[in-house]
Design a protein around this motif. Sequence first.
Motif, short mmCIF file in Angstrom:
data_model
loop_
_atom_site.label_atom_id
_atom_site.label_comp_id
_atom_site.label_asym_id
_atom_site.label_seq_id
_atom_site.Cartn_x
_atom_site.Cartn_y
_atom_site.Cartn_z
N ASP A 58 9.88 15.74 10.44
CA ASP A 58 11.16 15.94 9.39
C ASP A 58 11.06 14.68 8.34
OD1 ASP A 58 11.99 18.48 10.19
OD2 ASP A 58 12.76 17.32 11.95
N TYR A 59 10.74 13.57 9.03
CA TYR A 59 10.98 12.22 8.35
C TYR A 59 9.58 11.36 8.72
CZ TYR A 59 15.72 13.24 6.81
OH TYR A 59 16.93 13.77 6.44
N LEU A 60 9.39 10.75 7.75
CA LEU A 60 8.30 9.53 8.15
C LEU A 60 8.88 8.19 7.75
CD1 LEU A 60 5.48 8.34 8.62
CD2 LEU A 60 5.06 9.19 6.36
N LEU A 61 9.07 7.33 8.84
CA LEU A 61 8.81 5.91 8.55
C LEU A 61 7.56 5.26 8.46
CD1 LEU A 61 11.06 3.36 8.44
CD2 LEU A 61 10.67 3.25 10.73
N LEU A 62 7.38 4.88 7.18
CA LEU A 62 6.18 4.44 6.86
C LEU A 62 6.28 2.82 6.44
CD1 LEU A 62 2.79 4.59 6.75
CD2 LEU A 62 3.19 5.80 4.42
N GLY A 63 6.02 1.99 7.30
CA GLY A 63 6.24 0.61 6.75
C GLY A 63 7.79 0.50 6.92
N ASN A 64 8.39 0.16 5.68
CA ASN A 64 9.88 0.07 5.76
C ASN A 64 10.42 1.06 4.79
OD1 ASN A 64 9.09 -2.89 6.33
ND2 ASN A 64 11.47 -3.02 6.47
N TYR A 65 9.48 2.14 4.51
CA TYR A 65 10.01 3.18 3.53
C TYR A 65 10.22 4.51 4.39
CZ TYR A 65 8.85 0.61 -0.44
OH TYR A 65 8.50 -0.41 -1.35
N LEU A 66 11.24 5.01 4.22
CA LEU A 66 11.76 6.21 4.87
C LEU A 66 11.73 7.43 4.03
CD1 LEU A 66 13.02 7.51 7.78
CD2 LEU A 66 15.10 7.49 6.67
N ILE A 67 10.72 8.32 4.44
CA ILE A 67 10.13 9.49 3.45
C ILE A 67 10.73 10.72 4.22
CG2 ILE A 67 8.13 10.55 2.46
CD1 ILE A 67 6.59 7.88 3.03
N GLU A 68 11.41 11.53 3.36
CA GLU A 68 11.59 12.82 3.47
C GLU A 68 10.83 13.74 2.85
OE1 GLU A 68 16.12 15.28 3.51
OE2 GLU A 68 15.75 13.22 2.69
N LYS A 69 10.72 15.03 3.38
CA LYS A 69 10.09 16.18 2.55
C LYS A 69 10.98 16.78 1.71
CE LYS A 69 6.73 16.97 6.10
NZ LYS A 69 6.39 17.86 7.32
N LEU A 70 10.62 17.29 0.53
CA LEU A 70 11.54 18.06 -0.33
C LEU A 70 11.15 19.44 -0.17
CD1 LEU A 70 11.88 15.60 -3.41
CD2 LEU A 70 13.53 15.99 -1.48
N ASP A 71 12.04 20.44 0.03
CA ASP A 71 11.79 21.96 0.09
C ASP A 71 11.19 22.31 -1.44
OD1 ASP A 71 12.42 21.95 2.63
OD2 ASP A 71 14.37 22.68 2.07
N LYS B 10 4.78 13.82 -5.25
CA LYS B 10 5.83 14.47 -5.94
C LYS B 10 7.07 15.19 -5.07
CE LYS B 10 3.81 13.03 -9.69
NZ LYS B 10 4.21 12.23 -10.46
N ASN B 11 6.41 15.39 -3.69
CA ASN B 11 7.62 16.16 -2.82
C ASN B 11 8.20 15.47 -1.95
OD1 ASN B 11 6.72 18.92 -4.13
ND2 ASN B 11 4.60 18.87 -3.17
N PHE B 12 8.10 14.26 -1.99
CA PHE B 12 9.07 13.32 -1.25
C PHE B 12 10.37 12.61 -1.99
CE2 PHE B 12 4.60 12.29 0.89
CZ PHE B 12 4.81 13.72 1.76
N LYS B 13 11.04 12.45 -0.95
CA LYS B 13 12.26 11.63 -1.25
C LYS B 13 12.10 10.35 -0.56
CE LYS B 13 17.00 11.22 -1.04
NZ LYS B 13 18.59 11.68 -0.57
N VAL B 14 12.16 9.31 -1.25
CA VAL B 14 11.67 7.78 -0.76
C VAL B 14 12.79 6.95 -1.02
CG1 VAL B 14 10.01 6.08 -0.61
CG2 VAL B 14 9.28 8.37 -1.28
N GLN B 15 12.85 6.34 0.29
CA GLN B 15 14.08 5.17 0.33
C GLN B 15 13.60 4.04 1.18
OE1 GLN B 15 17.44 6.25 2.73
NE2 GLN B 15 18.78 4.57 2.30
N ASN C 240 0.89 -1.29 0.08
CA ASN C 240 -0.10 -0.19 0.03
C ASN C 240 0.93 1.34 0.09
OD1 ASN C 240 -2.18 -1.79 0.22
ND2 ASN C 240 -2.58 -1.46 2.25
N VAL C 241 1.90 1.41 0.61
CA VAL C 241 2.89 2.47 0.68
C VAL C 241 3.43 2.74 -0.52
CG1 VAL C 241 4.96 3.46 1.76
CG2 VAL C 241 3.32 1.90 3.12
N GLU C 242 3.81 1.67 -1.21
CA GLU C 242 4.40 1.57 -2.63
C GLU C 242 3.43 2.52 -3.32
OE1 GLU C 242 5.45 -1.94 -3.88
OE2 GLU C 242 6.93 -2.38 -2.42
N LYS C 243 2.23 2.14 -3.56
CA LYS C 243 1.10 2.83 -4.44
C LYS C 243 1.17 4.18 -4.00
CE LYS C 243 -1.41 -1.81 -4.81
NZ LYS C 243 -2.42 -2.29 -4.29
N ILE C 244 0.94 4.61 -2.83
CA ILE C 244 0.63 5.86 -2.33
C ILE C 244 1.98 6.76 -2.56
CG2 ILE C 244 0.30 7.46 -0.35
CD1 ILE C 244 -1.20 4.84 0.84
#
Length: 511
Positions: A498-511, A326-331, A317-321
């Motif tokens: 500043d960051y979100l750990l959603l499942g196994n995905y670390l998400i960072e906001k892009l300015d 567009k404003n996130f860096k995902v790892q 579900n995380v992957e689909k979302i």
Amino acid sequence: MILGICDGHNSSASLIDEKEIIYAASEERFTRKKNFRGYPANSIDYGINSFVSEKDELSAITVGGQFRKGERLKKLKILQENLEIPMYYFNHHLCHAASYKLSDFKECLILTMDGGGDGLSSTVSIGNGSKIETIAQSDLIDSVGDFYASITELLGFKPMEDEGKVMSLSSFESDDSKINLDIIDYNEKTKSFKNYLGVIGSESTKALKRILDYSTPNKSYDIQISKFVQSKLEEVVLKLLKQFVEETGIKNIVFSGGVAQNVKLNKQIIEQDFVDNLYVPPFTGDEGLSIGSSILCSKHDFDLKNTYLGYEIDNCNVEKIVDLEKNFKVQYIEENDISESVGKLISENKLVCVSREKMEFGPRALGNRSILGLPTNENAKKLAKTLKRNSFMPYAPTILDEYSESYLKNKKYSPYMTMLFDCFESKKSEIEGTVHVDGTTRAQTLKKEFNGTFYNTINFLNDATQIPAVLNTSFNLHGEPIVCNEIDAINSFKKVGDYLLLGNYLIEKLD
């Protein structure tokens, strides 16, 4: 397997099987309406669809609370007809009392207390084996919980929701003289509380407004009133408990119902010479009625290992979302690397929102739906501003259990944040963002077996900072329910952290 339901205030659904609680979730998490009142359709559907593979696995429906009418009763009847199994209704306060089976006490005094339910506002019982023997009751008029809720409303807060704000205010000093009014008391002869106002609800609020000559908010007077109601609560509850401990000789106490969320009261109870042990279940409010009703229908004892019982984050579900954002860096982070990755970010003074694995049941976020940061005043102030949370409300820490004796006086294992502790003066500066104005802290003490990933995250942080603790607050904006699913987490993260750990995905906001 038994399906438990609470369809009143803060409604919920649960599933138990033999000695294990398999699932529990509050409806508010799905509807996004705080303390949702009504039939918990989403909670029921998610539980059945996720944990029940065959219809005949369900043997019964249990319902917390006996009195209901209209649409609430109709919906329960339709559910029973669809499932074709028996349905049993249990008294509201008996369901609260059933949580004694989650303690390890062989015999205990059980105190239940709230605003009211099924005609009662409090009960005292003896729990022994599988038996609950009720030995005292107070009715709806003599409700200590309603008295506290009326003061909450008087001060401009939401009754049945914001009582914690009043409790927090009561810890501040006030220059005004102490209020001393005989509004509510405990009568040792009748073994019940006595409300001298003779009214409850909005009528009680009006009466208190007149008696206290309250017109507009005034910080000093608000603190004075908060100190009055908190002091009166502690006074009458301790008077009741002392009498029944002396009469029965039982010094192990189980405390449930909405009033048991008052951690200042809990601290007073455990500090009494006549009390040996206190157990406060992690879901003392009405959400716990679904589990309590099912426990009453079961012949087994229950071993509650944790409260991670709800909706489970799915990486698919995380992957689909995130693909649509567009404003996130995902790892993607491998499971074994999560603790180091998150711990490093926190050590760099980042606020990390966490939403992974199963959601906690009850009012506290315990690492799976949390906002984590260094326990500094800077972060406490930053969060209060971002979350639009009252500045006088304290934050809580999670401390590794083996280090907690260095921070907490009279430390006891507290995995569910149901207890309040005095913090040692020498350690206040290390966790200052989570120490209240009176020097207390509502700490979660964490063992590795409770939540291994969360434990390892704090352990990594300890290696980096020599502080074995984090600021841990629930992942939600103030006034909203704690986040439930992947979409809730993304929406809240856009406004906090500043960051979100959603499942196994670390998400960072892009300015």
